[in-house]
Design a protein around this motif. Structure first.
Motif, short mmCIF file in Angstrom:
data_model
loop_
_atom_site.label_atom_id
_atom_site.label_comp_id
_atom_site.label_asym_id
_atom_site.label_seq_id
_atom_site.Cartn_x
_atom_site.Cartn_y
_atom_site.Cartn_z
N LEU A 15 -1.84 2.64 -23.57
CA LEU A 15 -0.49 2.82 -23.05
C LEU A 15 0.52 2.04 -23.88
O LEU A 15 1.58 2.57 -24.26
CB LEU A 15 -0.43 2.37 -21.58
N ALA A 16 0.20 0.79 -24.22
CA ALA A 16 1.12 -0.04 -24.99
C ALA A 16 1.32 0.53 -26.39
O ALA A 16 2.45 0.57 -26.91
CB ALA A 16 0.59 -1.47 -25.08
N HIS A 17 0.25 0.98 -27.00
CA HIS A 17 0.33 1.53 -28.36
C HIS A 17 1.26 2.74 -28.40
O HIS A 17 2.11 2.87 -29.28
CB HIS A 17 -1.06 1.91 -28.84
N MET A 18 1.11 3.63 -27.43
CA MET A 18 1.94 4.84 -27.41
C MET A 18 3.36 4.54 -26.95
O MET A 18 4.31 5.21 -27.38
CB MET A 18 1.29 5.90 -26.54
N ALA A 19 3.53 3.53 -26.08
CA ALA A 19 4.87 3.19 -25.58
C ALA A 19 5.73 2.59 -26.68
O ALA A 19 6.96 2.62 -26.59
CB ALA A 19 4.77 2.22 -24.41
N ARG A 20 5.12 2.07 -27.72
CA ARG A 20 5.89 1.49 -28.83
C ARG A 20 6.67 2.57 -29.58
O ARG A 20 7.73 2.30 -30.13
CB ARG A 20 4.96 0.77 -29.80
N THR A 21 6.12 3.78 -29.64
CA THR A 21 6.78 4.88 -30.37
C THR A 21 6.74 6.14 -29.52
O THR A 21 5.97 7.06 -29.79
CB THR A 21 6.10 5.13 -31.72
N PRO A 22 7.55 6.20 -28.46
CA PRO A 22 7.57 7.40 -27.60
C PRO A 22 7.86 8.65 -28.41
O PRO A 22 8.65 8.63 -29.35
CB PRO A 22 8.70 7.10 -26.60
N ALA A 23 7.19 9.72 -28.06
CA ALA A 23 7.36 11.05 -28.66
C ALA A 23 6.59 11.20 -29.97
O ALA A 23 6.43 12.32 -30.45
CB ALA A 23 8.82 11.42 -28.88
N ARG A 24 6.10 10.10 -30.56
CA ARG A 24 5.27 10.26 -31.75
C ARG A 24 3.85 10.60 -31.34
O ARG A 24 3.30 9.98 -30.43
CB ARG A 24 5.26 8.99 -32.61
N VAL A 25 3.26 11.58 -31.99
CA VAL A 25 1.91 12.00 -31.66
C VAL A 25 0.91 11.07 -32.35
O VAL A 25 1.01 10.83 -33.55
CB VAL A 25 1.66 13.46 -32.09
N HIS A 26 -0.03 10.58 -31.57
CA HIS A 26 -1.05 9.66 -32.08
C HIS A 26 -2.39 10.39 -32.13
O HIS A 26 -2.85 10.90 -31.10
CB HIS A 26 -1.16 8.43 -31.18
N SER A 27 -3.00 10.43 -33.29
CA SER A 27 -4.29 11.10 -33.41
C SER A 27 -5.37 10.29 -32.70
O SER A 27 -5.24 9.08 -32.47
CB SER A 27 -4.67 11.27 -34.88
N ARG A 28 -6.48 10.95 -32.37
CA ARG A 28 -7.60 10.26 -31.76
C ARG A 28 -8.14 9.17 -32.68
O ARG A 28 -8.51 8.09 -32.23
CB ARG A 28 -8.70 11.26 -31.41
N ALA A 29 -8.19 9.48 -33.97
CA ALA A 29 -8.70 8.49 -34.94
C ALA A 29 -7.82 7.24 -34.95
O ALA A 29 -8.32 6.11 -34.99
CB ALA A 29 -8.76 9.11 -36.33
N GLU A 30 -6.50 7.43 -34.90
CA GLU A 30 -5.58 6.29 -34.89
C GLU A 30 -5.78 5.46 -33.64
O GLU A 30 -5.86 4.22 -33.70
CB GLU A 30 -4.14 6.78 -34.95
N LEU A 31 -5.86 6.11 -32.48
CA LEU A 31 -6.03 5.39 -31.23
C LEU A 31 -7.37 4.67 -31.18
O LEU A 31 -7.48 3.57 -30.63
CB LEU A 31 -5.90 6.36 -30.05
N LEU A 32 -8.38 5.28 -31.77
CA LEU A 32 -9.70 4.66 -31.81
C LEU A 32 -9.67 3.36 -32.59
O LEU A 32 -10.16 2.32 -32.16
CB LEU A 32 -10.71 5.63 -32.43
N VAL A 33 -9.04 3.40 -33.78
CA VAL A 33 -8.97 2.22 -34.64
C VAL A 33 -8.09 1.14 -34.03
O VAL A 33 -8.42 -0.04 -34.05
CB VAL A 33 -8.44 2.61 -36.04
N SER A 34 -6.96 1.54 -33.45
CA SER A 34 -5.97 0.58 -32.97
C SER A 34 -6.29 0.00 -31.60
O SER A 34 -5.95 -1.16 -31.33
CB SER A 34 -4.59 1.25 -32.91
N CYS A 35 -6.94 0.78 -30.75
CA CYS A 35 -7.10 0.37 -29.34
C CYS A 35 -8.55 0.13 -28.91
O CYS A 35 -8.78 -0.48 -27.87
CB CYS A 35 -6.49 1.42 -28.42
#
Length: 247
Positions: A182-202
Motif C-alpha cells: 500500500l505504501a509503495h503504491m501510495a507514493r505514486t498514485p496512478a502509476r502502474v506497478h508491475s508484479r516484478a517491481e512490487l516483488l522486489v520492493s515489497c
C-alpha cells in the motif's frame, strides 16, 4: 563526522522551508546548473559527490527527494537506489547518460520514481522534481513520513494506515507485506506497478514468485473494500496494479 564528499547548500535548518533535495552527482558543472534551477523553484539542496557519501547524507538529513546519478565513484547509483528502498520510500529520480529501455525498466523495477537522460533541460529536471514531490506529499510542508491517496493515509514512521471519513480515522489492520504494498503504491498514485517491481520492493525476503504478489494484493483489496474504500486498488491485466489518483 566530517564528510569530504558532501556539500551542504541551504541546509542549516533542514526541517523548515522548501523541500530538501539531495543531489548525488560527481560532475560539478551539472550540480551547479541543477542547484540553480531547484533554488529558483523554492527548493533547498545538499550535494554528495559519490554514492557512499549519498547514503551517509541520506541518513543525516532525511531529504524529501534524491536526484541520483547512475555512474558514481565508490558506490554506483543502482546500489544506492537499492539501499534507499531497503531503508524506506524517499522519492528518487535517476540521472543517467544511457537512453536505453533496459535501464529505464531497471530503474522503475528497483523503485525509482522517475528517470531523466543526459543531456537534459535543467528546467525539466526541476519540473519533474516538483511533480514527484507533489505526488508523494514530500513538498517540505506536508508532514514527513505521511502519504495520502484519496481517503487513505499511510504513516511510514508508525507503519499504520487509516481511512479518513468525516474527521474520523478508521485503522486498517494490515500485515507487514500488505502495508509495504500500500505504501509503495501510495507514493505514486496512478502509476502502474508491475508484479516484478512490487516483488522486489515489497517482498525482498519472501517468495520469489510473482503470483505471491497477486495473493497479497487480493487480501489488501478485500480489506480496503471492507473499510468502504472500493475500486481504489486497480488491476491492469497483464501489466500490474495501481492506486487511483485522488479525484
Amino acid at each position: 563526522m566530517n564528510h569530504p564528499a558532501v556539500n551542504f547548500v541551504g541546509t542549516n535548518k533542514p526541517e523548515s522551508g522548501g523541500a530538501l533535495v539531495l543531489i548525488a552527482e560527481d560532475e560539478p558543472e551539472i550540480v551547479e546548473i541543477i542547484k540553480a534551477y531547484l533554488h529558483r523553484d523554492g527548493m533547498r539542496t545538499a550535494h554528495a559527490k559519490d554514492g557512499r557519501a549519498a547514503l551517509e547524507l541520506h541518513l543525516a538529513i532525511k531529504p524529501d527527494l534524491v536526484l541520483l546519478d547512475v555512474k558514481m565513484p565508490h558506490v554506483d547509483g543502482w546500489q544506492v537506489l537499492s539501499e534507499l528502498r531497503r531503508r524506506g520510500n524517499t522519492p528518487v529520480i535517476m540521472l543517467t547518460s544511457h537512453d536505453q529501455d533496459i535501464d529505464k525498466l531497471i530503474a522503475l523495477r528497483v523503485g525509482a520514481d522517475d528517470y531523466v537522460v543526459k543531456p537534459f533541460n535543467p528546467a525539466e529536471v526541476a519540473a519533474r522534481a516538483l511533480a514527484v514531490l507533489r505526488r508523494t506529499g514530500s513538498n517540505g510542508v506536508a508532514e514527513r513520513g505521511l502519504l495520502r491517496c484519496g481517503p487513505i493515509e499511510v504513516n511510514l514512521e508508525s507503519h499504520q494506515a487509516h481511512v479518513l471519513r468525516n474527521d474520523a480515522a478508521l485503522p486498517l489492520s494490515l500485515t507487514l507485506t500488505e502495508f509495504r504494498l500500500l505504501a509503495h503504491m501510495a507514493r505514486t498514485p496512478a502509476r502502474v506497478h508491475s508484479r516484478a517491481e512490487l516483488l522486489v520492493s515489497c517482498l525482498p525476503e519472501g517468495d520469489s514468485l510473482e503470483r505471491t504478489v497477486d495473493s497479497h494484493i487480493s487480501k489488501l483489496r478485500k480489506k480496503l473494500e471492507a473499510a468502504d474504500v472500493p475500486h481504489l486498488l486497480v488491476s491492469l491485466r497483464g501489466v500490474g496494479y495501481c492506486l487511483k489518483s485522488p479525484s
